[in-house]
Scaffold this active site. Sequence first.
Site, PDB file in Angstrom:
ATOM      1  N   HIS A 204      17.680  28.828  -7.314  1.00 28.94           N
ATOM      2  CA  HIS A 204      17.974  28.868  -8.415  1.00 28.94           C
ATOM      3  C   HIS A 204      18.902  27.425  -8.967  1.00 28.94           C
ATOM      4  CE1 HIS A 204      18.649  31.004 -12.661  1.00 28.94           C
ATOM      5  NE2 HIS A 204      19.616  30.173 -12.403  1.00 28.94           N
ATOM      6  N   GLU A 205      19.791  27.492  -8.383  1.00 29.58           N
ATOM      7  CA  GLU A 205      21.036  26.199  -8.617  1.00 29.58           C
ATOM      8  C   GLU A 205      20.292  25.118  -8.413  1.00 29.58           C
ATOM      9  OE1 GLU A 205      23.225  27.154 -10.862  1.00 29.58           O
ATOM     10  OE2 GLU A 205      23.301  29.211 -10.362  1.00 29.58           O
TER      11      GLU A 205
ATOM     12  N   HIS B 187      18.104  23.846 -11.166  1.00 31.96           N
ATOM     13  CA  HIS B 187      18.759  23.043 -12.198  1.00 31.96           C
ATOM     14  C   HIS B 187      19.135  21.869 -11.902  1.00 31.96           C
ATOM     15  CE1 HIS B 187      19.344  26.599 -14.783  1.00 31.96           C
ATOM     16  NE2 HIS B 187      20.072  27.204 -13.854  1.00 31.96           N
TER      17      HIS B 187
ATOM     18  N   GLY C  92      50.117  20.391 -28.772  1.00 28.70           N
ATOM     19  CA  GLY C  92      51.242  19.531 -28.677  1.00 28.70           C
ATOM     20  C   GLY C  92      51.820  19.323 -30.150  1.00 28.70           C
ATOM     21  N   LYS C  93      51.759  20.276 -31.067  1.00 37.79           N
ATOM     22  CA  LYS C  93      52.237  20.420 -32.418  1.00 37.79           C
ATOM     23  C   LYS C  93      53.927  20.477 -32.312  1.00 37.79           C
ATOM     24  CE  LYS C  93      49.941  23.759 -33.907  1.00 37.79           C
ATOM     25  NZ  LYS C  93      48.773  23.854 -32.672  1.00 37.79           N
ATOM     26  N   THR C  94      54.251  21.440 -31.495  1.00 41.87           N
ATOM     27  CA  THR C  94      55.855  21.489 -31.284  1.00 41.87           C
ATOM     28  C   THR C  94      56.356  20.421 -30.624  1.00 41.87           C
ATOM     29  OG1 THR C  94      55.457  24.015 -30.806  1.00 41.87           O
ATOM     30  CG2 THR C  94      57.445  23.349 -30.426  1.00 41.87           C
ATOM     31  N   LEU C  95      55.686  19.744 -29.706  1.00 36.78           N
ATOM     32  CA  LEU C  95      56.078  18.592 -29.077  1.00 36.78           C
ATOM     33  C   LEU C  95      56.089  17.616 -29.757  1.00 36.78           C
ATOM     34  CD1 LEU C  95      56.665  18.378 -25.906  1.00 36.78           C
ATOM     35  CD2 LEU C  95      54.268  17.287 -25.666  1.00 36.78           C
TER      36      LEU C  95
ATOM     37  N   ASP D  65      20.806  31.129 -19.000  1.00 38.94           N
ATOM     38  CA  ASP D  65      19.989  29.867 -19.195  1.00 38.94           C
ATOM     39  C   ASP D  65      19.121  29.726 -20.595  1.00 38.94           C
ATOM     40  OD1 ASP D  65      21.136  29.219 -16.859  1.00 38.94           O
ATOM     41  OD2 ASP D  65      19.342  29.837 -15.680  1.00 38.94           O
TER      42      ASP D  65
HETATM   43  N1  ATP Z   1      49.416  15.892 -26.318  1.00 40.81           N
HETATM   44  C1  ATP Z   1      50.120  16.426 -25.241  1.00 40.81           C
HETATM   45  N2  ATP Z   1      50.784  15.499 -24.405  1.00 40.81           N
HETATM   46  C2  ATP Z   1      51.581  16.106 -23.393  1.00 40.81           C
HETATM   47  N3  ATP Z   1      51.630  17.370 -23.368  1.00 40.81           N
HETATM   48  C3  ATP Z   1      51.040  18.382 -23.984  1.00 40.81           C
HETATM   49  C4  ATP Z   1      50.288  17.816 -24.987  1.00 40.81           C
HETATM   50  N4  ATP Z   1      49.809  18.985 -25.776  1.00 40.81           N
HETATM   51  C5  ATP Z   1      50.273  20.098 -25.315  1.00 40.81           C
HETATM   52  N5  ATP Z   1      51.128  19.585 -24.349  1.00 40.81           N
HETATM   53  C6  ATP Z   1      51.929  20.524 -23.176  1.00 40.81           C
HETATM   54  O1  ATP Z   1      51.811  21.844 -23.680  1.00 40.81           O
HETATM   55  C7  ATP Z   1      52.825  22.310 -24.181  1.00 40.81           C
HETATM   56  C8  ATP Z   1      52.516  23.286 -25.246  1.00 40.81           C
HETATM   57  O2  ATP Z   1      52.286  22.574 -26.547  1.00 40.81           O
HETATM   58  P1  ATP Z   1      52.910  23.012 -27.845  1.00 40.81           P
HETATM   59  O3  ATP Z   1      53.912  24.181 -27.513  1.00 40.81           O
HETATM   60  O4  ATP Z   1      53.535  21.532 -28.456  1.00 40.81           O
HETATM   61  O5  ATP Z   1      51.612  23.282 -28.423  1.00 40.81           O
HETATM   62  P2  ATP Z   1      51.454  23.685 -30.030  1.00 40.81           P
HETATM   63  O6  ATP Z   1      50.279  22.843 -30.689  1.00 40.81           O
HETATM   64  O7  ATP Z   1      52.653  23.935 -30.449  1.00 40.81           O
HETATM   65  O8  ATP Z   1      51.040  25.244 -29.516  1.00 40.81           O
HETATM   66  P3  ATP Z   1      51.119  26.445 -30.510  1.00 40.81           P
HETATM   67  O9  ATP Z   1      50.291  26.293 -31.805  1.00 40.81           O
HETATM   68  O10 ATP Z   1      50.463  27.498 -29.658  1.00 40.81           O
HETATM   69  O11 ATP Z   1      52.584  26.625 -30.870  1.00 40.81           O
HETATM   70  C9  ATP Z   1      53.908  21.446 -24.429  1.00 40.81           C
HETATM   71  O12 ATP Z   1      55.037  21.812 -24.290  1.00 40.81           O
HETATM   72  C10 ATP Z   1      53.314  20.424 -23.351  1.00 40.81           C
HETATM   73  O13 ATP Z   1      53.833  20.622 -21.900  1.00 40.81           O
HETATM   74 ZN    ZN Z   2      20.723  29.118 -14.241  1.00 41.45          ZN
END
Ligand code: ATP
Ligand code: ZN
Length: 715
Positions: A541-542, A545, A326-329, A619
């Site tokens: 097996h499962e 576990h 969510g850096k861009t966001l 495992d």
């Molecule tokens: N913390 C968050 N809350 C809500 N939505 C999120 C969040 N993080 C990511 N998303 C969703 O995922 C989409 C992609 O996130 P974003 O592009 O902001 O990530 P980024 O960190 O910039 O990724 P990159 O490094 O790949 O550019 C967003 O448009 C949003 O829809």
């Molecule tokens: Zn197993």
Amino acid sequence: MFSLSSTVQPQVTVPLSHLINAFHSPKSTSSSVSASVSQNQHRDVIPEHEAPSNEPVLNLRDLGLSELKIGQIDQLVDSLLPGICKGKNISSHWHTSHVSAQSFFENKYGYIDVFSTLRSSCLYRQHSRTLKSICSDLQYWPVFIQSRSFKTLKSRTRRLQSTSERLAETQYIAPSFVKGFLLRDRGSDVETLDKLMKTKNIPEAHQDAFKTGFAEGFLKAQALTQKTNDSLRRTRLILFVLLLLGIYGLLKNPFLSVRFRTTTGLDSAVDPVQMKNVTFEHVKGVEEAKQELQEVVEFLKNPQKFTVLGGKLPKGILLVGPPGTGKTLLARAVAGEADVPFYYASGSEFDEMFVGVGASRIRNLFREAKANAPCVIFIDELDSVGGKRIESPMHPYSRQTINQLLAEMDGFKPNEGVIIIGATNFPEALDNALIRPGRFDMQVTVPRPDVRGRTEILKWYLNKIKFDQSVDPEIIARGTVGFSGAELENLVNQAALKAAVDGKEMVTMKELEFSKDKILMGPERRSVEIDNKNKTITAYHESGHAIIAYYTKDAMPINKATIMPRGPTLGHVSLLPENDRWNETRAQLLAQMDVSMGGRVAEELIFGTDHITTGASSDFDNATKIAKWMVTKFGMSEKLGVMTYSDTGKLSPETQSAIEQEIRILLKDSYERAKHILKTHAKEHKNLAEALLTYETLDAKEIQIVLEGKKLELR
Ligand SMILES: Nc1ncnc2c1ncn2[C@@H]1O[C@H](COP(=O)(O)OP(=O)(O)OP(=O)(O)O)[C@@H](O)[C@H]1O
Ligand SMILES: [Zn+2]
């Protein structure tokens, strides 16, 4: 023959042949023409013609027009009787009365009395009978010549004028053209016309009419040219407007405009976006990052407040974190909260093969931003423009681009109102010059969300779809350790798609679990035909576990068990930590090892040592890894003490063998504990395996029901 335009009412056509015949043989023409209209005539007019039985026959030679071609005759006739036009039927006739003067008539009615004109011409006087007969036939047809100006004098010029006006009105010709024609010096034209008449031997008596015809033919041609020019001009104008619209559309379309920019390189992505609709509300689970960015928002909202106190805000903020967190966001939300323009640029956009293009794009971007301050410039993938200055043949001009970026960042004052937010997944890859104070001097970490953050993100995206009330986002959040925001968004979306494909009205836990497994382990392999023997082995097996997990105190709670093949696995048991585990106890680690051993122990106990399978290899990988860390990293071995052993290859052979031995003991003990539990709960083990063979997948509640010895309700 010609037709008047619709402004002249009513429309009537006189076939040319009738008129030619009239010239050739007035007798036959007059009778035939009058016959065609006589039934409709009101005889309130005084017929002026007499029976032309003993009249001399008049032909073109007699009229001095023997050398005229058909087309020229047409023109002549047109000029003489210009009001005659094409029409399907004769709907009414012309009510005539005796008029005192033609000019009076014209002024009163707005059109020329053609017959008076004819009657007054010398041609009429010479061949009075013939023309009389034509006129008497024609006067039953409405023949109008539009002429609205006031006239007192009848002259050639006047006639020309009236005709030109008629043309102007009926054919929508620009009056300026007519004026131009009338004002033109016609001396030379007249001269040529006189010469022509001489060469054609046209008798003086007919010259008047001939000239009129000549002039009107000329006018008609002019009108036609004018019309063609007009329509040409109109077409050109339409094409020009279309061209302008096309160019405008090309520039407005974001996809095309980006391409355009990329190819010209003159202009970078300098269109700002207003981010009103994105706020911090939209970014979930990254509370710390939001708090740190809050002060940037305050600064953008009110830069003066900071300047007054002498405070300096960082010019650049570096958002660091894994992809999709969510850096861009966040950067958009900063611009949205402050309600300032947002300039987006991706680092890779600046990375150009051509000299100076990347640098010039950076220049453009900053120039635009400065002009629109306060604003936010966001540079995604900063490492691809500001990475360590590796001289590589693939990026020959990256140095120039970085230098330009540095120069621009140095070039504006801290409180100018432009905030640059960069994002990167690899901060260590950035050029040191970029992260020194005065440039990207503030770092904000955007980590993967924890269980609370994941729950919030899941809730946020679930609220955008229809979901059943039984859905518990927290359970999904607990099972999605390490998922980024983008991955969680994708999970919810996939669940919605699955529900739609299955024809459900709402998303339930089942779809959410399904899409979680799909993301974690790849798609289901329903098409894989697994024979009963292998299915049975997998089921035991499962269940092995699951039984260990269920009966071991420090093991994580079971979430689900399945024998549905998915990705590379034939089945799996998933456990859910109650919380993200920051620390794990020795007991928890041992429990994890025991659960891992459960699969192989089950195979051995049920099918015998000779029938154990390769299915337990992962495992063992898991259990061995935990045991190794306990010994070499976590200081959990009594024999080897509280010490870490990072590079085991460099250790003394004794230490190496001591480590190996410790690991082996841990694993052996774990195996034995698992064996003990399975032997103790052999009945439950069998029940669970059979339930899995019947139902393929069992969730936590169902597993509990089976292990409590109750009967599962048929699904
Ligand atoms: N913390 C968050 N809350 C809500 N939505 C999120 C969040 N993080 C990511 N998303 C969703 O995922 C989409 C992609 O996130 P974003 O592009 O902001 O990530 P980024 O960190 O910039 O990724 P990159 O490094 O790949 O550019 C967003 O448009 C949003 O829809
Ligand atoms: Zn197993």
